[in-house]
Design a protein around this motif. Structure first.
Motif, PDB file in Angstrom:
ATOM      1  N   ASP A 511       9.479  -6.139  40.500  1.00  0.00           N
ATOM      2  CA  ASP A 511      10.165  -6.170  41.983  1.00  0.00           C
ATOM      3  C   ASP A 511       9.965  -7.601  42.416  1.00  0.00           C
ATOM      4  O   ASP A 511      10.250  -7.784  43.743  1.00  0.00           O
ATOM      5  N   LEU A 512       9.257  -8.633  42.006  1.00  0.00           N
ATOM      6  CA  LEU A 512       8.916  -9.746  42.457  1.00  0.00           C
ATOM      7  C   LEU A 512       9.949 -11.052  41.650  1.00  0.00           C
ATOM      8  O   LEU A 512      10.212 -10.846  40.703  1.00  0.00           O
ATOM      9  N   GLY A 513      10.214 -11.707  42.718  1.00  0.00           N
ATOM     10  CA  GLY A 513      11.156 -13.078  42.339  1.00  0.00           C
ATOM     11  C   GLY A 513      10.127 -13.985  41.906  1.00  0.00           C
ATOM     12  O   GLY A 513       9.061 -13.980  41.390  1.00  0.00           O
ATOM     13  N   PHE A 514      10.705 -15.312  42.097  1.00  0.00           N
ATOM     14  CA  PHE A 514       9.809 -16.586  41.827  1.00  0.00           C
ATOM     15  C   PHE A 514       9.733 -17.451  42.983  1.00  0.00           C
ATOM     16  O   PHE A 514       9.405 -18.620  42.700  1.00  0.00           O
ATOM     17  N   VAL A 520       2.548 -15.868  44.197  1.00  0.00           N
ATOM     18  CA  VAL A 520       1.218 -15.571  44.656  1.00  0.00           C
ATOM     19  C   VAL A 520       0.784 -14.156  44.586  1.00  0.00           C
ATOM     20  O   VAL A 520      -0.254 -13.784  43.880  1.00  0.00           O
ATOM     21  N   GLU A 521       1.892 -13.127  44.894  1.00  0.00           N
ATOM     22  CA  GLU A 521       1.586 -11.744  44.634  1.00  0.00           C
ATOM     23  C   GLU A 521       1.585 -11.183  43.178  1.00  0.00           C
ATOM     24  O   GLU A 521       0.735 -10.474  42.688  1.00  0.00           O
ATOM     25  N   ASN A 522       2.358 -11.923  42.310  1.00  0.00           N
ATOM     26  CA  ASN A 522       2.370 -11.718  41.013  1.00  0.00           C
ATOM     27  C   ASN A 522       0.876 -12.184  40.272  1.00  0.00           C
ATOM     28  O   ASN A 522       0.297 -11.143  39.644  1.00  0.00           O
ATOM     29  N   ILE A 523       0.414 -12.956  40.761  1.00  0.00           N
ATOM     30  CA  ILE A 523      -1.044 -13.340  40.200  1.00  0.00           C
ATOM     31  C   ILE A 523      -1.951 -12.423  40.577  1.00  0.00           C
ATOM     32  O   ILE A 523      -2.990 -12.004  40.062  1.00  0.00           O
ATOM     33  N   ARG A 524      -1.911 -12.146  42.249  1.00  0.00           N
ATOM     34  CA  ARG A 524      -2.911 -11.226  42.497  1.00  0.00           C
ATOM     35  C   ARG A 524      -2.809  -9.860  41.833  1.00  0.00           C
ATOM     36  O   ARG A 524      -3.882  -9.217  41.579  1.00  0.00           O
ATOM     37  N   ARG A 525      -1.635  -9.507  41.585  1.00  0.00           N
ATOM     38  CA  ARG A 525      -1.665  -8.159  41.081  1.00  0.00           C
ATOM     39  C   ARG A 525      -2.149  -8.291  39.572  1.00  0.00           C
ATOM     40  O   ARG A 525      -3.047  -7.399  39.224  1.00  0.00           O
ATOM     41  N   ILE A 526      -1.994  -9.240  38.869  1.00  0.00           N
ATOM     42  CA  ILE A 526      -2.465  -9.413  37.454  1.00  0.00           C
ATOM     43  C   ILE A 526      -3.986  -9.568  37.587  1.00  0.00           C
ATOM     44  O   ILE A 526      -4.654  -8.972  36.835  1.00  0.00           O
TER      45      ILE A 526
END
Length: 633
Positions: A511-514, A520-526
């Protein structure tokens, strides 16, 4: 109008120590002046200083000379020059920064903040209002209620200022007309009611001519209310009312000059305390009683809001900087998730999910914001949809902290409800906020105690958990190296899992773009997933561009000390672009791919990685071996 013939010579011949002693025991009122550009804020403050006889003889001579130099006609004095100290302000005729001035009368001391009128300096106005007890909102009698009048009234009310003076200025330029004044007051009253301002005092004044500033104006016999200085001398002060609120003392430091003495020092935010009073220390909730109230001048039988003291306890209980000592029967709340109003003060937009330092009183915690629920158009009071907040924007968002915060809603306590946000890397203040309430989930969600520990899980696998975090530009070779590392570890019977940037975007993060916020949200989830995997005893190998230092640091702080190994796969942009295995650089250069790292989105290389892999001199096999050597030893 000619300047008054007297010289404010009350200060002449009086040394500074005598002057300070004369005013030492007077109450102090902090107030701000605000309004639209050219409403006369600086002139009004200059007149207050002049009429209260706070200008030295040499200052007055300099002021008269400056007035002649800027073209003031006749013997008139340009009082604004007393306040507009910045050269840029004098050149543009506007106020940019917040200028603070001190003056005193026979009844009270004052600190006045001249706040900017321009919209782009909203953050400066908020800074000036944050400690004020009262706001003087100026309106040019010729112009009436303007957009900035509404903006500054809203901000003053938002910051918690409940005492408003509507100073209808430049009455001399409208013939001192009562009808003009009445029309402006009626317009403002209608607006004020719409934003929750229940009461205000309207005074018709002329800052330049001095009407209704220090004394009643003969030019407006129809006005029978107080003068501006008269009202400022008589209005109740928040600090005085704070003494009637429940006791609160945020601990600034533990005072332990020797083994025999242990006290807790701080400024009393509200209430009254006496030896023998029962108190509660938060966030732990432990209770005790006050043994002594210690000061440099000896012990006190009582201390009140506004005093700095050291308290000692009857019992040995844990208490340190950041704790709050409160009345045992009326403690503040403790939570780690909140709704808050945020005023964004940085040139770079707010990034939801990014960790910032949150400083509230003496407490400092890590906090991250969710996407705003809405942004406020302070000109129309409209709620607007927003994904982030930009410079000077005001919005409402939920935030969470990494540990419980002792707080009260801002409308109850500025000291325990107002906070600032600080960038973790630059240490710059990027925002200010007001806590509304704790989210219910913060009280309903608790850690569940587990019998099988992470140490036990790691022991079953006969290995030490770790996160091998490979970062670098697209095309640097991260995925290739990470895959080799996992294969080699598997041959060594190590329990691993590989998280690859592209793979997780097919599921967990589809659900995340670039955009920066999505990255930021991508790395937080990871990071959260990697943390769970290390809790399971795994060695986690990751391959992500992860362009921002702040998020890599966030993940590092999630892990146990020594478990996070940052590997910088250092490939020059030209080399990565020459490889362009996926054709992404070509698309980015053609404008077909937005927010591509290295082209139109920044990459912040690690400053102190545990390993640096130079792919121009090292093969993927060699890089994998080096990483495993660093991991296994």
């Amino acid at each position: 109008m000619h300047a008054p013939s007297y010289r404010p010579d009350a200060l002449i011949g009086e040394d500074i120590e005598t002057y300070l002693d004369r005013h030492r025991d007077k109450s102090l009122l902090r107030f701000i002046t605000c309004g639209s550009v050219d409403d006369g804020k600086s002139t009004l403050i200059g007149r207050l200083l002049y009429d209260s006889k706070q200008i030295f003889e040499d200052q007055l001579a300099s002021l008269e000379a400056d007035s002649r130099r800027v073209g003031t006609q006749g013997e008139n004095i340009d009082f604004a020059l007393l306040v507009d100290g910045l050269a840029a302000e004098r050149e543009q005729g506007i106020t940019i920064d917040v200028a603070y001035r001190f003056f005193a009368t026979d009844k009270r001391k004052f600190i006045v903040a001249d706040t900017p009128g321009h919209e782009q300096y909203t953050r400066n106005m908020v800074t000036g209002a944050s400690t004020a007890d009262l706001a003087v909102i100026l309106i040019d009698a010729r112009k009436g209620v303007l957009t900035q009048t509404r903006r500054h009234s809203y901000l003053a009310h938002l910051i918690g200022i409940r005492r408003i003076v509507l100073a209808v200025n430049k009455m001399d330029l409208v013939g001192y007309g009562e009808a003009v004044f009445d029309r402006i007051v009626a317009d403002y009253r209608a607006f004020a009611a719409s934003i929750g301002i229940a009461d205000f005092l309207a005074i018709p004044v002329s800052g330049l001519a001095g009407d209704n500033i220090a004394g009643p104006s003969g030019n407006m016999p129809w006005y029978s209310g107080p003068t501006l200085i008269g009202h400022l001398e008589a209005v109740p002060i928040d600090a005085e009312q704070g003494q009637r609120a429940p006791f609160r003392l945020p601990v600034q430091w533990v005072n332990r000059p020797d083994h025999a003495f242990r006290g807790f020092a701080g400024l009393i935010a509200s209430g009254t305390v006496r030896p023998g009073d029962p108190v509660r220390v938060l966030p732990s909730g432990r209770t005790t009683t006050v043994a002594r109230i210690v000061t440099l001048d000896g012990d006190l039988p009582q201390a009140v809001a506004g005093q700095s003291v050291t308290l000692t306890f009857a019992d040995e209980i844990d208490c340190s900087r950041g704790c709050v000592i409160a009345a045992a029967d009326a403690p503040p709340e403790v939570a780690d998730q909140f709704e808050a109003t945020i005023v964004w003060m940085a040139d770079e937009e707010m990034l939801p999910g990014r960790p910032y330092w949150l400083k509230l009183g003496t407490q400092t915690v890590t906090a991250s914001m969710q996407h705003p629920k809405y942004q406020v158009n302070v000109n129309t009071m409209e709620h607007l949809a927003a994904k982030t907040l930009e410079l000077n924007a005001i919005g409402v968002a939920n935030l969470s902290t990494d540990r419980p915060l002792v707080f009260e809603p801002y409308e109850t306590s500025r000291d325990l409800g107002g906070f600032i946000l600080i960038d973790k890397l630059s240490n710059a203040t990027v925002g200010a906020g007001l806590l509304h309430f704790a989210l219910r989930r913060s009280q309903n969600v608790h850690w569940q105690a587990l019998d099988v520990t992470r140490e036990r899980r790691a022991a079953l696998k006969n290995q030490k958990p770790a996160v091998l975090w490979l970062t670098g530009l697209s095309g640097a070779g991260k995925s290739t190296i990470a895959n080799l590392v996992e294969k080699k570890l598997a041959r060594m019977n190590r329990h691993t899992f590989l998280l690859d940037g592209d793979n997780v975007r097919h599921g967990l993060n589809k659900d995340l773009g670039f955009t920066d916020a999505d990255r930021v949200e991508n790395i937080r989830r990871i990071g959260e997933v990697a943390k769970l995997m290390t809790d399971a005893g795994l060695i986690v190998v990751t391959a992500f561009i992860s362009p921002f230092r702040a998020e890599r640091r966030m993940v590092r702080e999630m892990m146990a000390p020594g478990e996070f190994v940052e590997v910088f796969v250092d490939t020059p942009l030209a080399e990565a672009e020459a490889r362009d295995v996926k054709g992404l650089y070509k698309k980015a250069r053609a404008g077909e791919l937005k927010n591509f790292t290295g082209i139109d989105s920044p990459y912040e290389p690690p400053e102190h990685p545990e390993l640096r892999i130079d792919t121009t001199t090292m093969s993927p096999e060699q890089a994998a071996d080096l990483i495993i050597e660093r991991l296994i030893g």
